[in-house]
Design a protein around this motif. Structure first.
Motif, PDB file in Angstrom:
ATOM      1  N   GLN A 161      48.098  35.239  44.189  1.00 25.35           N
ATOM      2  CA  GLN A 161      47.831  34.913  42.448  1.00 25.35           C
ATOM      3  C   GLN A 161      45.513  34.983  42.431  1.00 25.35           C
ATOM      4  O   GLN A 161      45.521  36.050  41.851  1.00 25.35           O
ATOM      5  N   ASN A 164      45.191  38.677  43.018  1.00 28.57           N
ATOM      6  CA  ASN A 164      45.360  39.136  41.809  1.00 28.57           C
ATOM      7  C   ASN A 164      44.110  39.203  40.891  1.00 28.57           C
ATOM      8  O   ASN A 164      43.618  40.218  40.625  1.00 28.57           O
ATOM      9  N   ASP A 165      43.997  38.199  40.913  1.00 26.78           N
ATOM     10  CA  ASP A 165      42.338  37.862  40.627  1.00 26.78           C
ATOM     11  C   ASP A 165      41.226  38.749  40.639  1.00 26.78           C
ATOM     12  O   ASP A 165      40.303  38.307  40.481  1.00 26.78           O
TER      13      ASP A 165
END
Length: 395
Positions: A161, A164-165
């Motif tokens: 995550q 992805n951020d």
């Protein structure tokens, strides 16, 4: 000497098994099966040889075949009495087969429980794995493995995550300065009559946006560079005091923009053996972090000294106190204290610094109290100077 030998014997002794309850139950079940087998064998033996087996068989012969008593007794003698040894052996085998089937069925139940417990390791249910009391040790190990797998899965998802951020952040942050720079460049091309002052202003804006793009691209490349399994360290002996002075000098324009001052507290000469380029990267990240999060018109202090063959460096700045829950994650990749701050970077600087320090067998930690934030680096003194050589270090 005797006490030492006794201690070695104790250390070399095998650990006690944690399956005492299981062994006890197996022993009881086995003893029970043996008792049952003995009872069945004795009952069969008494029935065949001492009981009324013969009279019952002769009675059946008389009823079915219409024989008299003498003929039935003679047929019984030819068919059963002369083969009594075989009948006893067959009876024993039948009893053994039945008891063995019952015994193995009971014992295989443990393997079925363990198999279901192994299947439960990979399920998302939060329920604990439960086995029979005599398998308590295996139950604890399975639950420990389940928790470990769950924690690793959560960490992997969190890391994914964050990546992805980061990609989303970079996509947005790369586009913004690029669009601004392109707009001003188009304006300069389409409006040749602009006065000199405006041209210089627009060019200055384009330059700052280009520098911002370069900074973001460099930080993005750090992801690949510092996630390699091997990194080559080029050791050399340096004067750490001169290195810090050079660093502060290079930061002078950035410091002046916020009205900051930087003071170095160190001896005139601090010899140290390290990879100078990578260690410069560490100090650059720590000082840049101090500049970003310092209040305007305050002082940043860099302290360097030896303590029992360990080099201790402290980067202290005055700013907002960092909460404990954020300090616990401050050295993680892609973590940023203030995601809304456009100059806060991608959250890789401190993570990279920690990795480089770890390669030098050192540690780094952070503390923040009453508006004073201090990053402390501890680097052990190298026993040998490795000048001009490469050393491959596993991360």
């Amino acid at each position: 000497m005797k006490n030492k030998n006794n201690k070695n014997i104790k250390n070399n002794a095998k650990p006690k098994s944690g399956f005492r309850q299981l062994r006890t139950k197996i022993a009881c079940q086995t003893a029970g099966m043996l008792v049952m087998a003995a009872v069945f064998v004795y009952s069969g033996y008494s029935f065949l040889l001492r009981g009324n087996f013969a009279s019952r068989v002769q009675s059946v012969f008389q009823t079915v075949f219409g024989m008299d008593e003498a003929a039935a007794a003679k047929l019984y003698g030819r068919t059963f009495r002369s083969h009594m040894d075989i009948l006893i052996v067959l009876s024993l085998l039948a009893v053994f087969a039945v008891l063995l089937h019952i015994y193995l069925g009971w014992f295989s139940r443990y393997f079925e429980e363990i198999s279901k417990g192994l299947d439960a390791l990979f399920t998302d249910t939060p329920a604990e794995i439960s086995l029979s009391p005599e398998l308590l040790r295996i139950e604890r190990k399975l639950n420990l493995a389940k928790h470990t797998i769950g924690r690793q899965k959560n960490e992997m998802l969190l890391s994914e995550q964050r990546k992805n951020d980061l990609i989303m952040y970079l996509a947005h942050d790369l586009k913004t300065p690029l669009s601004t720079a392109l707009s001003y460049l188009h304006l300069l091309r389409d409006e040749p009559t602009l006065n000199r002052q405006l041209q210089e202003k627009y060019l200055s804006i384009c330059l700052s946006k280009a520098q911002r793009l370069e900074c973001l691209i460099n930080e993005f490349l750090e992801i690949a560079k510092y996630n390699l399994s091997h990194i080559a360290l080029q050791y050399s002996e340096i004067d750490l005091a001169r290195l810090l002075e050079q660093l502060v000098y290079e930061f002078t324009p950035i410091l002046e923009k916020k009205g900051l001052s930087c003071r170095i507290e160190a001896a005139d000469c601090l010899p140290f053996t390290c990879d100078a380029d990578k260690m410069m990267r560490v100090f650059d990240n720590l000082l840049q972090n101090a500049v970003i999060y310092s209040f305007d018109h305050t002082e940043i202090t860099i302290t360097a000294k030896y303590c029992e063959n360990v080099l201790i460096l402290e980067f202290a700045n005055h700013g907002s106190t960092i909460p404990e829950e954020k300090l616990a994650h401050i050295f993680e990749q892609f973590y940023r204290l203030d995601p809304e701050r456009s100059t806060a970077g991608t959250g890789l600087g401190l993570a990279v610094a920690k990795q480089i320090i770890a390669l030098h067998k050192g540690t780094v930690c952070a503390s923040s109290k009453d508006g004073l934030t201090v990053f402390t680096v501890r680097l052990p003194e190298q026993k040998e100077i490795i000048s001009g050589s490469n050393r491959i270090v596993n991360q």
